[in-house]
Design a protein around this motif. Structure first.
Motif, mmCIF file in Angstrom:
data_model
loop_
_atom_site.group_PDB
_atom_site.id
_atom_site.type_symbol
_atom_site.label_atom_id
_atom_site.label_comp_id
_atom_site.label_asym_id
_atom_site.label_seq_id
_atom_site.Cartn_x
_atom_site.Cartn_y
_atom_site.Cartn_z
ATOM 1 N N VAL A 160 0.882 -1.182 -0.005
ATOM 2 C CA VAL A 160 -0.063 -0.007 -0.011
ATOM 3 C C VAL A 160 0.866 1.280 -0.038
ATOM 4 O O VAL A 160 1.826 1.462 0.967
ATOM 5 N N TRP A 251 0.979 -2.591 -9.498
ATOM 6 C CA TRP A 251 0.575 -2.103 -8.111
ATOM 7 C C TRP A 251 1.013 -0.726 -8.000
ATOM 8 O O TRP A 251 0.685 -0.175 -7.209
ATOM 9 N N PHE A 254 -1.700 2.771 -10.265
ATOM 10 C CA PHE A 254 -2.596 3.636 -9.549
ATOM 11 C C PHE A 254 -2.080 4.858 -9.072
ATOM 12 O O PHE A 254 -2.622 5.992 -9.603
ATOM 13 N N ASN A 255 -1.016 4.882 -8.268
ATOM 14 C CA ASN A 255 -0.223 6.058 -7.804
ATOM 15 C C ASN A 255 0.406 6.819 -9.053
ATOM 16 O O ASN A 255 0.588 7.967 -8.759
ATOM 17 N N TYR A 260 -5.806 8.780 -7.558
ATOM 18 C CA TYR A 260 -6.470 8.975 -6.164
ATOM 19 C C TYR A 260 -7.244 10.343 -6.221
ATOM 20 O O TYR A 260 -7.751 10.760 -5.297
ATOM 21 N N ASN A 283 -6.981 -0.365 -4.660
ATOM 22 C CA ASN A 283 -6.897 1.043 -4.001
ATOM 23 C C ASN A 283 -7.955 2.026 -4.096
ATOM 24 O O ASN A 283 -8.141 3.042 -3.363
ATOM 25 N N CYS A 284 -8.917 1.882 -5.076
ATOM 26 C CA CYS A 284 -9.928 2.813 -4.992
ATOM 27 C C CYS A 284 -10.885 2.351 -3.564
ATOM 28 O O CYS A 284 -11.382 3.381 -2.988
ATOM 29 N N ARG A 286 -9.585 1.702 -0.833
ATOM 30 C CA ARG A 286 -8.800 2.132 0.297
ATOM 31 C C ARG A 286 -8.893 3.683 0.239
ATOM 32 O O ARG A 286 -9.015 4.327 1.298
#
Length: 394
Positions: A160, A251, A254-255, A260, A283-284, A286
């Motif tokens: 994460v 992984w 997303f970032n 986000y 991730n969404c 989270r």
């Protein structure tokens, strides 16, 4: 030296006393009856005895006065010498005391300096030891985290990564984020039809001016922003580069794309549900971002199923509808079950998959309702309901 000076001073005082006593004993004005009788000579050149006595008296008095002056001068000189000696002695004593005080102060200063240097050295050593411990602890933690990350990645569990405040601000500036606009992002692997889907949402054909560029290969290399002219003040659509075109692990996708900051994300897939899709959904969850799973190009997939069933467009024109309905139901059920299985394997919450055709969706967006509708109407309804129910338009 002091004792000798004292002795000389006493001797001088004694001499001065004797001189004064001798002077007192001199009687210059003795009466004539007390003078010694000397023989009187005649006037033819002999001096009388009185005159001789006066001369003798004056001479004795002068001698006594001279001796007295000498004694006083000698006594005064001795006194001055003693005073000078006393002053020198006092000055020497003061200088000695001052020297002793200065020596003590210098010794104390040196001692304080030594103690201060020792203290600083001790503090520096303690600081160095603390930094060494911190560095060792940080290295140990990094090693543990690395081993844990490797272990988790071997098991398929991705780490994460939480963006910093600066990263969030930069990501918002990059997509021209506005607080009073709802931002939809369409993400997925390269070639899944993201650009065509955005054109359909915006009520545009792929060849219309301002439409998102489409092609067989991935055409989106940077996040692109598009506006639905019918809702230009409310919604913004974003075409996100496909993960297959970037040298970024699933992984980190997303970032790295700053997903986000979006208000809603559509995870679009074509033939298969990938690790990137799973990472986006995880991730969404989270970040509490609403997500929609969408499978596009359904008309082409249904036609492929029909062909697998033996349908020939040149020979079986009369049976086309029958083949279509059977292939459609098979395609829908297989897609839903496949997504359900993929979500379960990834330990993700179960959610609906919207099966659509971009061409049909574009017609629905323009209020031109085609006959072969699957989930296009429900997708549009659920998307805009999510937007209107959010805090953006509260």
């Amino acid at each position: 030296m002091v004792l000798r000076a004292r002795t000389d001073f006493l001797e001088a005082e004694e001499r001065q006393r004797l001189a004064e006593e001798a002077e007192r004993n001199v009687k210059p004005n003795l009466p004539l009856s007390e003078l010694p009788r000397l023989p009187v000579r005649k006037r033819n050149g002999c001096v009388g005895w009185r005159e001789e006595a006066e001369r003798a008296g004056r001479k004795a008095r002068e001698e006594a006065e001279a001796r007295a002056r000498e004694e006083r001068e000698r006594a005064e000189r001795i006194a001055r010498e003693m005073e000078e000696e006393r002053q020198r002695f006092q000055a020497a004593a003061v200088a000695e005391r001052l020297a002793a005080i200065a020596a003590r102060e210098e010794k104390a200063r040196c001692q304080r300096a030594i103690e201060e240097e020792a203290k600083l050295a001790r503090l520096a050593q303690e600081e160095a030891e603390w930094q060494a411990r911190e560095a060792s602890e940080a290295a140990r933690k990094a090693q543990v985290e690395k081993e844990e990350m490797e272990r988790r990645m071997e098991k398929g569990i991705q780490p994460v990564v939480i963006p910093t405040v600066e990263e969030v601000q930069l990501a918002k500036a990059k997509v021209q984020y506005k607080d009073d606009v709802f931002h939809f992002a369409v993400a997925g692997i390269a070639g899944s039809g993201k650009s065509s889907l955005i054109n359909a949402f915006c009520g545009m054909n792929n060849r219309d001016p301002g439409a998102a560029p489409t092609g067989v290969s991935e055409t989106t290399l940077e996040i692109s922003r598009y506006i639905n002219l019918a809702h230009s003040e409310q919604f913004a659509w974003y075409d996100v580069p496909g993960s297959g075109t970037l040298t970024i692990p699933d992984w980190q996708y997303f970032n790295s794309q700053g997903l986000y900051v979006f208000d809603c994300i559509l995870v679009l897939f074509d033939n298969r549900f990938t690790m990137t899709d799973q990472a986006i959904l995880a991730n969404c969850d989270r970040f509490k971002i609403p997500t929609f799973i969408v499978r596009s190009k359904s008309d082409q997939h249904i036609l492929n199923v029909m062909k697998d069933m033996g349908y020939d467009a040149d020979e079986d024109t009369d049976c086309r509808e029958q083949f279509y309905h059977i292939a459609r139901e098979h395609y829908i059920s297989e897609t839903r079950q496949s997504v359900k299985n993929n979500l379960a394997e990834a330990n993700l919450r179960d959610q609906r998959v919207y099966i659509i055709s971009n061409k049909t969706l574009a017609g629905v967006a323009k209020d031109n309702w085609p006959k072969k509708i699957i989930d296009e109407v429900e997708l549009l309804t659920d998307l805009y309901s999510t937007a209107y129910l959010s805090s953006k338009f509260a």
